[in-house]
Each structure stands twice: as structure tokens, then as C-alpha cells.
Design a protein around this motif. Structure first.
Motif, PDB file in Angstrom:
ATOM      1  N   THR A 273      27.411 -47.508  15.833  1.00  0.00           N
ATOM      2  CA  THR A 273      26.305 -46.773  16.062  1.00  0.00           C
ATOM      3  C   THR A 273      26.100 -46.712  17.614  1.00  0.00           C
ATOM      4  N   PHE A 274      27.079 -46.474  18.229  1.00  0.00           N
ATOM      5  CA  PHE A 274      27.162 -46.447  19.822  1.00  0.00           C
ATOM      6  C   PHE A 274      26.559 -45.003  20.196  1.00  0.00           C
ATOM      7  N   PHE A 275      27.052 -44.101  19.417  1.00  0.00           N
ATOM      8  CA  PHE A 275      26.592 -42.800  19.878  1.00  0.00           C
ATOM      9  C   PHE A 275      25.225 -42.386  19.580  1.00  0.00           C
ATOM     10  N   ILE A 276      24.714 -43.102  18.495  1.00  0.00           N
ATOM     11  CA  ILE A 276      23.289 -42.988  18.267  1.00  0.00           C
ATOM     12  C   ILE A 276      22.412 -43.490  19.413  1.00  0.00           C
ATOM     13  N   HIS A 277      22.687 -44.908  19.763  1.00  0.00           N
ATOM     14  CA  HIS A 277      21.680 -45.150  20.795  1.00  0.00           C
ATOM     15  C   HIS A 277      21.987 -44.675  22.091  1.00  0.00           C
ATOM     16  N   THR A 278      23.213 -44.182  22.170  1.00  0.00           N
ATOM     17  CA  THR A 278      23.535 -43.367  23.665  1.00  0.00           C
ATOM     18  C   THR A 278      22.634 -42.126  23.579  1.00  0.00           C
ATOM     19  N   THR A 279      22.851 -41.427  22.614  1.00  0.00           N
ATOM     20  CA  THR A 279      21.893 -40.117  22.395  1.00  0.00           C
ATOM     21  C   THR A 279      20.502 -40.445  22.972  1.00  0.00           C
ATOM     22  N   LEU A 280      20.170 -41.407  22.370  1.00  0.00           N
ATOM     23  CA  LEU A 280      18.509 -41.791  22.465  1.00  0.00           C
ATOM     24  C   LEU A 280      17.980 -41.660  24.065  1.00  0.00           C
ATOM     25  N   TRP A 281      19.206 -42.023  24.955  1.00  0.00           N
ATOM     26  CA  TRP A 281      18.946 -41.924  26.545  1.00  0.00           C
ATOM     27  C   TRP A 281      19.443 -40.829  27.022  1.00  0.00           C
ATOM     28  N   ALA A 282      20.630 -40.478  26.760  1.00  0.00           N
ATOM     29  CA  ALA A 282      21.588 -39.459  27.294  1.00  0.00           C
ATOM     30  C   ALA A 282      20.984 -38.003  26.764  1.00  0.00           C
ATOM     31  N   PHE A 283      20.190 -38.128  25.821  1.00  0.00           N
ATOM     32  CA  PHE A 283      19.821 -36.576  25.602  1.00  0.00           C
ATOM     33  C   PHE A 283      18.145 -36.613  26.140  1.00  0.00           C
ATOM     34  N   LEU A 284      17.665 -37.586  26.530  1.00  0.00           N
ATOM     35  CA  LEU A 284      16.348 -37.609  27.208  1.00  0.00           C
ATOM     36  C   LEU A 284      16.259 -36.263  28.135  1.00  0.00           C
ATOM     37  N   PRO A 285      14.895 -35.669  28.145  1.00  0.00           N
ATOM     38  CA  PRO A 285      13.757 -36.167  27.317  1.00  0.00           C
ATOM     39  C   PRO A 285      13.526 -35.369  25.868  1.00  0.00           C
ATOM     40  N   TRP A 286      14.695 -35.107  25.443  1.00  0.00           N
ATOM     41  CA  TRP A 286      14.683 -34.213  24.201  1.00  0.00           C
ATOM     42  C   TRP A 286      15.116 -34.961  22.924  1.00  0.00           C
ATOM     43  N   SER A 287      15.732 -36.328  22.987  1.00  0.00           N
ATOM     44  CA  SER A 287      16.407 -37.079  22.002  1.00  0.00           C
ATOM     45  C   SER A 287      15.411 -37.202  20.931  1.00  0.00           C
ATOM     46  N   LEU A 288      14.462 -37.473  20.920  1.00  0.00           N
ATOM     47  CA  LEU A 288      13.430 -37.793  19.644  1.00  0.00           C
ATOM     48  C   LEU A 288      13.084 -36.557  18.862  1.00  0.00           C
ATOM     49  N   LEU A 289      12.918 -35.495  19.658  1.00  0.00           N
ATOM     50  CA  LEU A 289      12.935 -33.968  19.079  1.00  0.00           C
ATOM     51  C   LEU A 289      14.291 -33.707  18.467  1.00  0.00           C
ATOM     52  N   LEU A 290      15.385 -34.040  19.076  1.00  0.00           N
ATOM     53  CA  LEU A 290      16.587 -33.635  18.542  1.00  0.00           C
ATOM     54  C   LEU A 290      16.768 -34.330  17.117  1.00  0.00           C
ATOM     55  N   PHE A 291      16.597 -35.651  17.129  1.00  0.00           N
ATOM     56  CA  PHE A 291      16.791 -36.385  15.838  1.00  0.00           C
ATOM     57  C   PHE A 291      15.633 -35.824  14.603  1.00  0.00           C
ATOM     58  N   ALA A 292      14.537 -35.143  15.227  1.00  0.00           N
ATOM     59  CA  ALA A 292      13.569 -34.470  14.030  1.00  0.00           C
ATOM     60  C   ALA A 292      14.072 -33.284  13.754  1.00  0.00           C
ATOM     61  N   ALA A 293      14.645 -32.690  14.665  1.00  0.00           N
ATOM     62  CA  ALA A 293      15.247 -31.137  14.354  1.00  0.00           C
ATOM     63  C   ALA A 293      16.381 -31.382  13.324  1.00  0.00           C
ATOM     64  N   ILE A 344      19.855 -26.589  18.362  1.00  0.00           N
ATOM     65  CA  ILE A 344      19.210 -26.914  16.979  1.00  0.00           C
ATOM     66  C   ILE A 344      17.690 -27.416  17.583  1.00  0.00           C
ATOM     67  N   THR A 345      17.637 -27.988  18.472  1.00  0.00           N
ATOM     68  CA  THR A 345      16.181 -28.497  19.092  1.00  0.00           C
ATOM     69  C   THR A 345      15.350 -27.271  19.437  1.00  0.00           C
ATOM     70  N   ALA A 346      16.191 -26.269  20.067  1.00  0.00           N
ATOM     71  CA  ALA A 346      15.140 -25.239  20.452  1.00  0.00           C
ATOM     72  C   ALA A 346      14.653 -24.427  19.415  1.00  0.00           C
ATOM     73  N   GLN A 347      15.304 -24.030  18.305  1.00  0.00           N
ATOM     74  CA  GLN A 347      15.087 -23.471  17.021  1.00  0.00           C
ATOM     75  C   GLN A 347      13.901 -24.400  16.284  1.00  0.00           C
ATOM     76  N   TYR A 348      14.074 -25.608  16.503  1.00  0.00           N
ATOM     77  CA  TYR A 348      13.062 -26.507  15.634  1.00  0.00           C
ATOM     78  C   TYR A 348      11.692 -26.323  16.440  1.00  0.00           C
ATOM     79  N   LEU A 349      11.736 -26.385  17.742  1.00  0.00           N
ATOM     80  CA  LEU A 349      10.584 -26.467  18.704  1.00  0.00           C
ATOM     81  C   LEU A 349       9.719 -25.043  18.327  1.00  0.00           C
ATOM     82  N   TYR A 350      10.589 -23.903  18.267  1.00  0.00           N
ATOM     83  CA  TYR A 350      10.008 -22.578  18.158  1.00  0.00           C
ATOM     84  C   TYR A 350       9.629 -22.331  16.989  1.00  0.00           C
TER      85      TYR A 350
END
Length: 556
Positions: A273-293, A344-350
Motif C-alpha cells: 500500500t506504500f504508493f497508494i498513501h504516498t500518492t495521496l500526498w505526493a500528487f497533491l493538490p490533485w491526488s483525490l481528483l486523480l483517484f476519481a479520474a 488522466i486528471t486533466a481529461q477528467y476535469l475537462y
């Protein structure tokens, strides 16, 4: 949105991109962070000093860990500009900016120009990307090289263009000479994954990919030659506590599969699970949007396999799963797939259109922005950095006013507004971190502080000696002259005339007890700044967390 409004918004996006680039460059003159960054800088410095670009040395000994490509590029900058902090960081940042440009090109080719620009901005404001452009290692190089390779292979496929194939091979070979054969995983995963999911079997087994593999092997010959020359031709060298160590075997197996399986000389411990919780902070401020995307991408794409692009998802998730299964894990490993995440995140938001989804995104990002700003305010309150200046304060105030009023002034009341507000929040946070917090923090990296002090306060040009421990790489890079390393018990070759010794206070006391004639010159506070603790971040309790190192004159 009409054409005029779209044109105006695009100009603003260009301006925001320029600000994002400036923020990524804002840590250019902050001292290099040890131990890894200063170690890599020292290796490239030794390359230039010895005029030897084949062998890698650290602490005066043969070094076998990372491939040569980043050291060659850094050595070129050192050769041109001297051994300066910015000359070490700039090439890595330039490769990352190249990756941002290719993210734009790839997003534009797969979707449209707007998504390409959004993806570029998401990449340039992802927290660990900006952090890695301050604490430069191999990842900025690798991030740029991998997305560039995927883009050119994509163009080689869609345009049947062998020049594009050659460029893809060149960038892939450089990626392999940066991190090893595993660098092929996100590249091959993106291309092969697209063909497999869309069942383009003829394209998967097209002759061009065999040609590409042969060209890549030819292009990495310089790396293989260097490893063979330094290690395979010298079985008498002692590496990892044994003789007969093959550099080629280490490159192809031990540094890759050996780390993955934890059977190599360099070991770690893995957590699925290391990279799951790492992505939560490392891809901020977009991480939650990334998971949704990602969730929405898979949900919708599964219904339309043939018309969905799978390059980004396959390139990123295959790498993500592989790293998650590995026994050797570090947060910065995942930076290399952030261009895919950004697209992936950009196309989701668009493509967000419903009022309900827009409100959910606005709420989510508002909470994230408020929390991040509160973290910075809290950090400033407890840490009390002495590097906060009026100029930085004015810049932060302007950005904060922009965060409050600019988005609604230049965009419609949809997802674009929260997108711009998130960008401005990232600018505030990372400008503060680079120009205030890290600038102050690096003053507790005693090795660089002591080296700079010696450079300015050693008129007699006494020889410099250091005690070998995990902290000395900063001293090795920042010292202007040669440096001698001895053991903590005082054994080793040291000058017969008076010399300067850099060592922990406890070691100095032990050497005094052995009869060494020592005159204290200066003391420096020290903390392992890449392993921050709450007690250190609180100025009231910081003193208890510090150790001391001394610069002394030793008279034999």
C-alpha cells in the motif's frame, strides 16, 4: 465557451505555466540536499576533476549503484559553469521541463490543446515534482525521458514515421542509462497496453518494435562499456564486501530484479500500500481528483475499449503495480508516471459538465486548499524561519489575493475556476517552501555549511580531513579543495603537517583522549534534514534534536 473567451483563457494558461516554471526554478540556488543529492553531485564533480567519464567514484572509492547518464549531463554543466549548486540542479530541472512540454504534446495529440495545457500545469504543480526539482536526483531526468519516449513511439505508430521511432529509441536508451532496464516498463507498458486492450495484434508484433529494441541496445553500449571497463575487467575490486562483482550483471539483474525480489546487495522492505498513501500526498493538490479520474476512466473506458486511449492508464498503472510489489520502495520512484497521471486528471476535469460533479470538485479542492494553507501557516508559526523576507512576503500576498479574486474574474463559474484556484494555492505553498523553509532548513546541513565556511576562512590553505559517516557527502561537494577521509578512530592516511578536521563533537573528544593536539575553531549544529521530525520543526524543542560537529585544527 466562445472562441474569444477560449483564446483569452488560453493566454492566461500560458501565463500560469510561466509562473509554474518559475516556482519549479525557485529552489535553484538552495543548497543541495544530502545525503543522496550531494553524493550524486560529488560523483559528477569527481568525474570532472579526474577527467574520467568512464568510472564512477564516491568517497575516493569505486561506486556501483546508478547508471552514468545523469552524471554525464551534470559533469557537462560543471565543466561549463563550475561546481555550483545551480549547475547541479539546472540540468535535472530542464529535463523535467522537457517532460512537461512532452506532456502537453501528448495530451494535445490524444485529446486537445486545452487538455494538454491543463495536464502540463497539473504536472508542474504536483507536490513531489516541485520537491524533486529542489532535491534533484535521477527522477527529473527520468520523468522527462520516459514521457518523451512514449510520445515519439506513439507518433511513430500513428504516422508510420521511422524518424519518430529513432527519437523514441534515443529517449528510451537515455532512460535506461539513467535508472536501468526497468525504465522500459512504463514506456513498453503504455505502447503494448494500448495494442493489447484494443486488440491491435498486428501493431503489437510490428517489425518496427524489433528494430526499436535493436537500436536501443546499440544506444546503451556506452553504459555497458563503462560498467565492463570499471568492474568486469577488474574482478579483484572489492564491492559489497566481495570480489568478482560484475558491473553488467549488477546493471541488468541486481539493481533491478535484485531490488524487486530483495535478493541483491542493496535491500529494502516493501509495503503493497506504500504508493497508494504516498500518492495521496505526493500528487497533491490533485491526488483525490486523480483517484476519481482513474475510476471514471476505467468505468467508461471498459464500455468503449476500441475508442478509448489506454496509453496513459497502462503506462502508469503497470508501473504503479510493479513498484507496489517491489521490496525496495521510495516516494520519488513514482514521479516518472506523473505525466500520465496529469493527462488522466486533466481529461477528467475537462469533461466534467454536471452541476453536481462541479460542486463536489469545488468542495473537495476548497478543503484541500484550506488544509494545505493551514499546514504552511502552522509550519511557519512553529518553525519560525529566519529567512522570511519582505520581498517573499509581498509575492505570497499577491498570489493569495490572486487566489481569492482572479479565478472568478477570468473564467466561468465551472471547474475552470477551481482549477485556477488550485494552481494559485500550489504556487503559494511551494514558493514558501523553496524560498523560506528549505532555505532555512539547509542551514542545519552542517557539511555544506562547514565547507563554505572553510572556503572563506582558511587563508593558510591547510589540508582538510573529514571523519567518514553518512553526513559527509555535502562536505565533499561544497569544499573547494581536495579532502581526505579517515575513520572515526583516527586511523587512515592523514597529513603530517597541521590540518583542519571536520568531525562530530563526540569523535573530537575521543581523539583528544588519545592524545591528539586539537584546537577548536568553529562548531556547527547538525540535523539529518531529509528525515524531519515534529520536535525539530518546533523551534521550542529543536535544540534537543540537534547534534554538533566541529571544525578543529590538528597538530600532529
Amino acid at each position: 465557451m466562445n472562441k474569444q473567451s477560449a483564446a483569452i483563457e488560453t493566454k492566461w494558461l500560458y501565463l500560469f505555466t510561466g509562473v509554474a516554471v518559475a516556482v519549479n526554478l525557485s529552489g535553484l540556488f538552495v543548497h543541495i540536499t544530502g545525503p543522496d543529492g550531494t553524493l550524486y553531485a560529488s560523483i559528477a564533480k569527481t568525474m570532472v576533476q579526474r577527467n574520467n567519464y568512464v568510472d564512477l567514484f564516491a568517497y575516493g572509492k569505486d561506486w556501483l549503484d546508478k547508471p552514468h547518464f545523469p552524471f554525464w549531463i551534470t559533469a557537462l554543466f560543471f565543466k561549463c559553469f563550475g561546481f555550483k549548486t545551480w549547475a547541479y540542479k539546472l540540468p535535472g530541472i530542464l529535463f523535467l521541463l522537457m517532460g512537461a512540454f512532452y506532456t502537453y504534446l501528448f495530451g494535445k495529440a490524444l485529446y486537445n490543446k486545452q487538455i494538454g495545457l491543463w495536464a502540463t500545469l497539473i504536472l508542474l504543480t504536483a507536490q513531489h515534482i516541485i520537491l524533486s526539482n529542489n532535491d534533484v536526483r535521477a527522477e527529473p531526468y527520468l520523468t522527462g525521458l520516459i514521457i518523451a519516449a512514449v510520445y515519439h513511439f506513439y507518433k511513430a505508430h500513428t504516422g508510420n514515421n521511422y524518424w519518430q521511432l529513432l527519437w523514441g529509441c534515443l529517449f528510451t536508451a537515455c532512460a535506461v542509462m539513467t535508472k536501468g532496464p526497468f525504465a522500459i516498463v512504463p514506456i513498453g507498458g503504455a505502447i503494448a497496453g494500448q495494442f493489447i486492450i484494443t486488440r491491435q495484434w498486428k501493431q503489437l508484433f510490428n517489425l518496427r518494435w524489433l528494430i526499436a529494441a535493436i537500436v536501443i541496445i546499440i544506444l546503451i553500449i556506452p553504459e555497458l562499456y563503462c560498467l565492463y571497463q570499471q568492474f568486469d575487467l577488474h574482478p579483484e575490486k572489492l564491492m559489497f564486501g566481495r570480489h568478482n562483482v560484475s558491473g553488467l550483471k549488477f546493471f541488468f539483474w541486481d539493481s533491478q530484479f535484485g531490488r524487486f525480489l530483495n535478493t541483491g546487495p542493496i535491500k529494502g522492505s516493501g509495503d503493497p500500500t506504500f504508493f497508494i498513501h504516498t500518492t495521496l500526498w505526493a500528487f497533491l493538490p490533485w491526488s483525490l481528483l486523480l483517484f476519481a479520474a482513474i475510476f471514471q476512466f476505467i468505468k467508461k473506458g471498459a464500455k468503449h475499449l476500441q475508442v478509448t486511449e489506454w496509453y496513459c492508464l497502462c503506462g502508469s498503472l503497470l508501473t504503479f503495480l510493479l513498484f507496489s510489489a517491489s521490496k525496495f520502495q521510495l516516494p520519488h520512484y513514482l514521479n516518472i508516471v506523473y505525466p500520465f497521471f496529469a493527462i488522466i486528471t486533466a481529461q477528467y476535469l475537462y469533461h466534467i459538465r454536471t452541476a453536481k460533479s462541479i460542486r463536489a470538485i469545488q468542495l473537495t479542492q476548497t478543503v484541500i486548499i484550506v488544509l494545505l494553507l493551514m499546514v504552511i501557516i502552522t509550519l511557519h508559526y512553529f518553525y519560525q524561519p529566519e529567512t522570511f523576507t519582505i520581498t517573499i512576503g509581498v509575492c505570497l500576498f499577491i498570489l493569495f489575493v490572486g487566489l481569492l479574486f482572479l479565478p472568478q474574474a477570468i473564467t466561468a463559474g465551472d471547474v475552470r475556476r477551481v482549477f485556477l484556484r488550485t494552481l494559485l494555492a500550489s504556487f503559494i505553498i511551494n514558493l514558501y517552501l523553496n524560498k523560506v523553509f528549505y532555505t532555512s532548513l539547509l542551514r542545519y546541513q552542517a557539511g555544506s555549511e562547514a565547507a563554505i565556511w572553510i572556503n572563506n576562512n582558511d587563508p593558510k590553505k591547510l589540508p582538510v580531513v573529514e571523519i567518514n559517516d553518512d553526513y559527509v557527502s555535502a562536505m565533499n561537494f561544497y569544499i573547494n579543495g581536495p579532502i581526505i577521509t579517515i575513520n572515526a578512530d583516527g586511523t587512515g592516511q592523514h597529513p603530517s603537517k597541521p590540518f583542519l578536521l571536520y568531525a562530530p563533537v563526540g569523535v573530537i573528544q575521543d581523539l583528544k583522549a588519545k592524545g591528539w593536539k586539537i584546537q577548536s575553531v568553529k562548531t556547527f549544529p547538525r540535523f539529518w534534514i531529509s528525515r524531519l521530525k515534529p520536535a525539530f520543526l518546533n523551534k521550542a524543542t529543536r535544540e534537543k534534536e540537534l547534534s554538533e560537529v566541529e571544525e578543529v585544527i590538528v597538530t600532529p
